[in-house]
Design a protein around this motif. Sequence first.
Motif, PDB file in Angstrom:
ATOM      1  N   ARG A 321       0.739  -1.111  -0.031  1.00  0.00           N
ATOM      2  CA  ARG A 321       0.129  -0.151  -0.050  1.00  0.00           C
ATOM      3  C   ARG A 321       0.965   1.239  -0.003  1.00  0.00           C
ATOM      4  N   VAL A 322       0.840   2.077  -1.005  1.00  0.00           N
ATOM      5  CA  VAL A 322       1.423   3.267  -1.123  1.00  0.00           C
ATOM      6  C   VAL A 322       0.898   4.538  -0.552  1.00  0.00           C
ATOM      7  N   ALA A 323       1.396   5.318   0.248  1.00  0.00           N
ATOM      8  CA  ALA A 323       0.640   6.526   0.745  1.00  0.00           C
ATOM      9  C   ALA A 323       1.597   7.430   0.292  1.00  0.00           C
ATOM     10  N   LEU A 324       1.427   8.952   0.148  1.00  0.00           N
ATOM     11  CA  LEU A 324       1.918   9.708  -0.169  1.00  0.00           C
ATOM     12  C   LEU A 324       1.801  10.955   0.843  1.00  0.00           C
ATOM     13  N   ALA A 325       3.297  11.657   1.186  1.00  0.00           N
ATOM     14  CA  ALA A 325       3.227  12.738   2.297  1.00  0.00           C
ATOM     15  C   ALA A 325       3.855  13.900   2.029  1.00  0.00           C
ATOM     16  N   SER A 326       3.817  14.891   2.634  1.00  0.00           N
ATOM     17  CA  SER A 326       4.692  16.050   2.419  1.00  0.00           C
ATOM     18  C   SER A 326       6.061  16.222   2.876  1.00  0.00           C
ATOM     19  N   ASP A 327       6.246  15.548   3.958  1.00  0.00           N
ATOM     20  CA  ASP A 327       7.477  15.696   4.613  1.00  0.00           C
ATOM     21  C   ASP A 327       7.861  16.969   5.059  1.00  0.00           C
ATOM     22  N   PHE A 328       6.830  18.000   5.221  1.00  0.00           N
ATOM     23  CA  PHE A 328       7.069  19.330   5.441  1.00  0.00           C
ATOM     24  C   PHE A 328       8.078  19.574   6.617  1.00  0.00           C
ATOM     25  N   HIS A 363      -4.899   5.554   1.928  1.00  0.00           N
ATOM     26  CA  HIS A 363      -3.649   5.097   2.232  1.00  0.00           C
ATOM     27  C   HIS A 363      -2.773   5.588   3.334  1.00  0.00           C
ATOM     28  N   ALA A 364      -3.046   7.056   3.128  1.00  0.00           N
ATOM     29  CA  ALA A 364      -2.117   8.010   4.061  1.00  0.00           C
ATOM     30  C   ALA A 364      -2.891   7.646   5.659  1.00  0.00           C
TER      31      ALA A 364
END
Length: 418
Positions: A321-328, A363-364
């Motif tokens: 499962r692939v999530a995407l995040a900002s890594d702000f 997914h996030a």
Amino acid sequence: MTSASTLLADLIVENAAQLVTCEHGFGDGSTGVVERGALAASGERIVWVGPASRLAAEVTLEPGGRRLDARGRVVLPGFVDSHTHLVFAGSRAHEYALRARGASYQEIAAAGGGILSTVKATRAASVDELAALARPRLDLMLAHGTTTTEAKSGYGLTTADELKMLEAIRRLNAEHALDVHANFCGAHEVPPEFKGRTDAYVNLVVEEMLPEVARLHLARYIDVFCEEGVFSVAQSRRILEAGARHGLKAKLHADEFVTLGGAELAAEVRALSADHLLEASLGGVAKMKAAGVTAALLPGTAFFLGLPYAPARKFLETGVRVALASDFNPGSSMGCNLQLVMTMAVSQMKMTLEEALLGVTLHAAHAMGLEGEVGSLAPGKLCDLILCDVPSWQHVAYFYGVNHVSQVVKRGRVVWGA
Ligand code: NIG
Ligand code: FE
């Protein structure tokens, strides 16, 4: 006409061109699109989702309830950002300039800049100052559609300074419309006082910081920067296992710059997510898939540092499962716009638009262990949604670099826009 069998609601969202549920098996396609969809909520939670044509027969608006006219806009779940370092003091704009002249992130860090320069500024700031600096960042995140975020400590690196960061996060969560879930990342870097004595610093994290964080209920997660020259796999394992004994769920920075075995470790300790993975081995990612660990990819970091992107397609082939995040964060990804992160995922990592949208929603939510609460529009979940001024949901990523969000609903209340 009301009938005894209709659901009672105090909020109805109607006249949407599309309602994108992000629930597989509901509506069309993997993102669960309902054309001319509607939604009803009671209090903080969704009670009904379906085609507008069935709304009147199935839902009754309570007296005093609100009808929110979507005016032909597209309704999406509020975005979930599963990896941020949004609490920090100081600026690293000068490092950005140095990198443009050819310096690498690691060279800057080795010369005393990088995370440690933010540590210096963060140590000098009070809880009030940290919260005041982070508040407008949260406002920006909300305005760009993020309704739930994770936030890490890790710029304090002493017990008092880590607790101070977590206290700022606790305050921000209490005050701000956005839900902010704290991640204790005392093992984000080895502080200068412990240079060359990483094991002694790990002892401090495990024996002093962690029990205090747990006693004060200041974090839901525990995180480690598992990386060459920072924390080894063995040290990371020790920290994550100690965290688990205190009830904290594991997330980790894994295989960002070097193939170290972070993905394998995430599988072994059954972390919620392993993040970055730019250099992760495919075997390690396959183990993550088998263990139910979410791969959180952070294309903004590769973009901002000018590095190759994570091989998302190869990861997806393993079924993970692939999530995407900002890594702000001020060093490696000074950005918090998940619409733009979707564009990067599609254009640079060749993820499909559907995969990109699920990456910043359902997914996030999995990457935060909150899939029962947020990340899709389904009865029982929090009524967290955004209204986007686009002809169809794909335009949110396709027309890039601008903000398409014109209104945000969090826990059933309009908290931004009109
Ligand atoms: O996720 N890799 C470690 N932590 C951050 C960078 C933090 C910083 O540079 O301040 C990251 O990229
Ligand atoms: Fe990070």
